[in-house]
Design a protein around this motif. Structure first.
Motif, short mmCIF file in Angstrom:
data_model
loop_
_atom_site.label_atom_id
_atom_site.label_comp_id
_atom_site.label_asym_id
_atom_site.label_seq_id
_atom_site.Cartn_x
_atom_site.Cartn_y
_atom_site.Cartn_z
N VAL A 1 -17.24 -11.26 -8.80
CA VAL A 1 -16.20 -10.80 -9.71
C VAL A 1 -15.73 -9.41 -9.30
N LEU A 2 -14.45 -9.15 -9.48
CA LEU A 2 -13.91 -7.81 -9.31
C LEU A 2 -13.54 -7.31 -10.70
N SER A 3 -14.22 -6.24 -11.11
CA SER A 3 -14.00 -5.69 -12.45
C SER A 3 -13.96 -4.18 -12.36
N GLN A 4 -12.87 -3.61 -12.80
CA GLN A 4 -12.70 -2.16 -12.79
C GLN A 4 -13.03 -1.57 -11.42
N ASP A 5 -12.48 -2.18 -10.38
CA ASP A 5 -12.64 -1.75 -8.99
C ASP A 5 -14.08 -1.80 -8.49
N MET A 6 -14.92 -2.59 -9.15
CA MET A 6 -16.30 -2.77 -8.69
C MET A 6 -16.53 -4.27 -8.48
N VAL A 7 -17.34 -4.58 -7.46
CA VAL A 7 -17.70 -5.96 -7.20
C VAL A 7 -19.00 -6.25 -7.94
N GLU A 8 -19.00 -7.34 -8.69
CA GLU A 8 -20.18 -7.74 -9.45
C GLU A 8 -20.59 -9.14 -9.00
N HIS A 9 -21.88 -9.41 -9.02
CA HIS A 9 -22.40 -10.72 -8.63
C HIS A 9 -23.26 -11.27 -9.77
N TYR A 10 -23.07 -12.53 -10.06
CA TYR A 10 -23.82 -13.19 -11.13
C TYR A 10 -24.34 -14.53 -10.63
N VAL A 11 -25.45 -14.96 -11.19
CA VAL A 11 -25.95 -16.31 -11.01
C VAL A 11 -26.10 -16.90 -12.40
N LEU A 12 -25.50 -18.05 -12.60
CA LEU A 12 -25.54 -18.70 -13.90
C LEU A 12 -26.63 -19.77 -13.91
N HIS A 13 -27.43 -19.77 -14.95
CA HIS A 13 -28.46 -20.78 -15.16
C HIS A 13 -28.15 -21.49 -16.47
N ASP A 14 -28.87 -22.54 -16.79
CA ASP A 14 -28.57 -23.27 -18.01
C ASP A 14 -28.65 -22.40 -19.26
N TYR A 15 -29.64 -21.53 -19.36
CA TYR A 15 -29.83 -20.78 -20.60
C TYR A 15 -29.86 -19.27 -20.40
N ASP A 16 -29.51 -18.82 -19.22
CA ASP A 16 -29.56 -17.39 -18.95
C ASP A 16 -28.57 -17.06 -17.84
N ILE A 17 -28.22 -15.79 -17.78
CA ILE A 17 -27.34 -15.29 -16.72
C ILE A 17 -28.04 -14.11 -16.09
N GLU A 18 -27.99 -14.03 -14.78
CA GLU A 18 -28.58 -12.88 -14.11
C GLU A 18 -27.53 -12.28 -13.21
N GLY A 19 -27.69 -11.00 -12.93
CA GLY A 19 -26.73 -10.42 -12.02
C GLY A 19 -26.56 -8.95 -12.16
N PHE A 20 -25.31 -8.58 -12.27
CA PHE A 20 -24.88 -7.19 -12.21
C PHE A 20 -25.80 -6.27 -13.00
N ASP A 21 -26.04 -5.10 -12.46
CA ASP A 21 -26.98 -4.14 -13.05
C ASP A 21 -26.62 -3.71 -14.46
N TYR A 22 -25.36 -3.81 -14.81
CA TYR A 22 -24.92 -3.29 -16.10
C TYR A 22 -24.55 -4.39 -17.09
N LEU A 23 -25.34 -5.45 -17.13
CA LEU A 23 -25.09 -6.49 -18.13
C LEU A 23 -25.25 -5.89 -19.51
N PRO A 24 -24.38 -6.24 -20.44
CA PRO A 24 -24.55 -5.72 -21.80
C PRO A 24 -25.83 -6.29 -22.41
N GLU A 25 -26.36 -5.58 -23.39
CA GLU A 25 -27.60 -5.99 -24.04
C GLU A 25 -27.53 -7.41 -24.58
N ASN A 26 -26.39 -7.79 -25.09
CA ASN A 26 -26.24 -9.10 -25.71
C ASN A 26 -25.67 -10.16 -24.75
N ALA A 27 -25.79 -9.94 -23.45
CA ALA A 27 -25.21 -10.86 -22.46
C ALA A 27 -25.77 -12.27 -22.61
#
Length: 89
Positions: A39-65
Motif C-alpha cells: 500500500v502507498l499511504s501518505q508517501d509511505m509504503v506499507e506491507h500487510y499480510v491478511l489472515h482469516d482472523y488477524d492482520i499483520e504488517g505495518f509498524d503503525y497499525l492502529p490499536e483497534n486494527a
C-alpha cells in the motif's frame, strides 16, 4: 479459508479502513499462503499480510486494527465467519 476468497476491492476496503481512507493498494500478491498487500499511504509504503482472523504488517497499525479487520470480514462473509472463529467449527 475466508481470506483467500476476498476480492481485490474488498481487500482495498479493509486496507483503507485500517490505514488511511486515501491509501492506494499498489499490489496484491496471492501466494499459496494468505494474501500479501502493498500500500502507498501518505508517501509511505506499507506491507500487510491478511489472515482469516488477524492482520499483520505495518509498524503503525492502529490499536483497534484487529477489531476493524474482523468487522469488515463479518460484513463480507456473514455470521458463519463469526461462528467459525468463536466455535472453531
Amino acid at each position: 479459508m475466508y481470506v483467500k476468497q476476498l476480492q481485490d476491492a474488498q481487500i482495498a476496503e479493509i486496507i483503507r479502513a485500517i490505514s488511511d481512507e486515501d491509501a492506494e493498494v499498489t499490489e496484491i500478491h496471492r501466494p499459496y499462503t494468505d494474501p500479501e498487500v502493498t500500500v502507498l499511504s501518505q508517501d509511505m509504503v506499507e506491507h500487510y499480510v491478511l489472515h482469516d482472523y488477524d492482520i499483520e504488517g505495518f509498524d503503525y497499525l492502529p490499536e483497534n486494527a484487529t477489531y476493524i479487520y474482523r468487522e469488515k470480514m463479518l460484513k463480507f462473509f456473514g455470521i458463519g465467519y463469526a461462528e467459525h472463529y468463536l466455535l472453531r467449527k
